[in-house]
Design a protein around this motif. Structure first.
Motif, short mmCIF file in Angstrom:
data_model
loop_
_atom_site.label_atom_id
_atom_site.label_comp_id
_atom_site.label_asym_id
_atom_site.label_seq_id
_atom_site.Cartn_x
_atom_site.Cartn_y
_atom_site.Cartn_z
N UNK A 1 16.29 83.26 69.86
CA UNK A 1 15.62 84.49 69.45
C UNK A 1 14.26 84.19 68.84
N UNK A 2 14.17 83.16 68.01
CA UNK A 2 12.89 82.79 67.42
C UNK A 2 11.88 82.37 68.50
N UNK A 3 12.35 81.64 69.50
CA UNK A 3 11.45 81.18 70.56
C UNK A 3 10.94 82.37 71.39
N UNK A 4 11.83 83.27 71.76
CA UNK A 4 11.43 84.44 72.56
C UNK A 4 10.44 85.32 71.83
N UNK A 5 10.73 85.59 70.56
CA UNK A 5 9.83 86.46 69.79
C UNK A 5 8.50 85.75 69.55
N UNK A 6 8.53 84.41 69.32
CA UNK A 6 7.29 83.68 69.11
C UNK A 6 6.40 83.68 70.33
N UNK A 7 6.97 83.75 71.53
CA UNK A 7 6.18 83.82 72.77
C UNK A 7 5.68 85.22 73.09
N UNK A 8 6.10 86.19 72.32
CA UNK A 8 5.69 87.57 72.58
C UNK A 8 6.54 88.28 73.61
N UNK A 9 7.68 87.71 73.98
CA UNK A 9 8.57 88.35 74.94
C UNK A 9 9.40 89.43 74.27
N UNK A 10 9.76 90.48 75.00
CA UNK A 10 10.61 91.53 74.41
C UNK A 10 12.00 90.99 74.11
N UNK A 11 12.48 91.31 72.94
CA UNK A 11 13.79 90.81 72.51
C UNK A 11 14.54 91.97 71.87
N UNK A 12 15.48 92.52 72.62
CA UNK A 12 16.26 93.66 72.14
C UNK A 12 17.74 93.35 72.33
N UNK A 13 18.50 93.44 71.24
CA UNK A 13 19.94 93.21 71.26
C UNK A 13 20.61 94.58 71.33
N UNK A 14 21.10 94.93 72.51
CA UNK A 14 21.61 96.28 72.73
C UNK A 14 22.78 96.66 71.82
N UNK A 15 23.78 95.79 71.59
CA UNK A 15 24.90 96.21 70.71
C UNK A 15 24.47 96.48 69.27
N UNK A 16 23.35 95.92 68.85
CA UNK A 16 22.89 96.09 67.47
C UNK A 16 21.78 97.14 67.36
N UNK A 17 21.60 97.93 68.38
CA UNK A 17 20.49 98.89 68.37
C UNK A 17 20.68 99.97 67.30
N UNK A 18 21.85 100.57 67.26
CA UNK A 18 22.10 101.63 66.28
C UNK A 18 22.10 101.11 64.84
N UNK A 19 22.77 99.99 64.52
CA UNK A 19 22.68 99.48 63.14
C UNK A 19 21.26 99.11 62.74
N UNK A 20 20.50 98.51 63.67
CA UNK A 20 19.11 98.15 63.35
C UNK A 20 18.27 99.40 63.06
N UNK A 21 18.47 100.44 63.84
CA UNK A 21 17.74 101.68 63.61
C UNK A 21 18.12 102.30 62.27
N UNK A 22 19.39 102.18 61.90
CA UNK A 22 19.82 102.74 60.62
C UNK A 22 19.17 101.99 59.45
N UNK A 23 19.13 100.66 59.51
CA UNK A 23 18.48 99.88 58.44
C UNK A 23 17.00 100.21 58.35
N UNK A 24 16.35 100.37 59.47
CA UNK A 24 14.91 100.66 59.45
C UNK A 24 14.61 102.02 58.86
N UNK A 25 15.49 102.99 59.08
CA UNK A 25 15.24 104.34 58.58
C UNK A 25 15.64 104.51 57.12
N UNK A 26 16.66 103.78 56.65
CA UNK A 26 17.19 104.01 55.32
C UNK A 26 16.64 103.04 54.26
N UNK A 27 16.02 101.97 54.66
CA UNK A 27 15.39 101.08 53.69
C UNK A 27 13.93 101.46 53.57
N UNK A 28 13.58 102.09 52.46
CA UNK A 28 12.22 102.58 52.27
C UNK A 28 11.33 101.45 51.74
N UNK A 29 10.13 101.27 52.33
CA UNK A 29 9.23 100.22 51.84
C UNK A 29 8.61 100.61 50.50
N UNK A 30 8.30 99.60 49.71
CA UNK A 30 7.67 99.86 48.44
C UNK A 30 6.23 100.33 48.62
#
Length: 233
Positions: free
Chosen positions: A201-230
């Protein structure tokens, strides 16, 4: 007394038919009748003296050119291009049929330093996938510090949080099974597979390739929406 009939007597009602035919054609019917004019001969038609258009060639209308029609022409030729520029058609947006609009798509990469943490973007998207709990700590810090306008960094940070939590849950299950069965082969194999997946995963993202883990899509979206940045700016 009956009149004697011969071959010329074609009309039995007219007894003078034979006599009249002999007078016209002669004896035996071989003569030639005398031609007579039944009417005067046709007179010669003269040319009209009032035909001025033929005497003066300039009296006729000039020849009309189709390559330069007048402005008042109601029906210009279809073979002549218009003198005005045709209106341009606006290009309509057509979504990609292969792209599902219901699937969360990572935003386009941006260059420069990421706001809130002060590190380059290519490094900020790689560190969340680091193994040995390092990636979990980095991804949580990025979700708390990086503003929402840095959408790509927050996308990978939230996906990495969901990935690390899933790895911890599965490792806990294998630890419980190994404690009951007395063998840790399954847990060891899973740790090796999880470590390899994080490195890939680190290698793919470092090369700029798309990296999407389909089973973790909904949990990842939930963390992004509910964790508010400072830092919201």
């Amino acid at each position: 007394m009956d009149t004697k009939k011969n071959k010329y007597d074609t009309n039995p009602l007219d007894p003078d038919v034979a006599r009249k035919s002999e007078e016209e054609w002669g004896e035996g019917g071989g003569g030639t009748p005398t031609a007579q004019w039944v009417q005067e001969p046709t007179g010669k038609v003269g040319n009209s003296t009032e035909d001025n258009s033929r005497k003066n060639v300039y009296s006729e209308a000039p020849t009309r050119r189709y390559d330069n029609p007048p402005l008042e022409a109601p029906y210009p030729s279809v073979f002549v291009p218009p003198t005005y520029a045709p209106p341009q058609q606006q290009q309509q947006f057509r979504p990609n049929p292969k792209q599902n609009p219901n699937i969360y798509q990572p935003p386009v990469s941006r260059s420069g330093t990421v706001a809130g943490i002060g590190i380059p973007e290519n490094l900020a998207v790689v560190l969340p996938y680091a193994p040995f709990f390092i990636g979990l700590v980095v991804s949580l810090l990025e979700l708390f510090l990086v503003p929402r306008r840095e959408a790509k960094v927050r996308y990978h940070a939230s996906q990495a949080v969901a990935l690390h939590i899933a790895i911890l849950i599965i490792q806990t299950i294998f630890s419980a099974i190994s404690a009951i069965s007395g063998t840790s082969l399954g847990g060891t194999l899973f740790k090796v597979a999880a470590f390899a997946f994080l490195v890939v995963s680190m290698i793919r993202v470092g090369r700029g390739e798309p990296h999407r883990i389909a089973p973790l899509e909904e949990p990842a979206k939930w963390f992004n929406e509910h964790i508010e940045p400072r830092n919201q700016s």
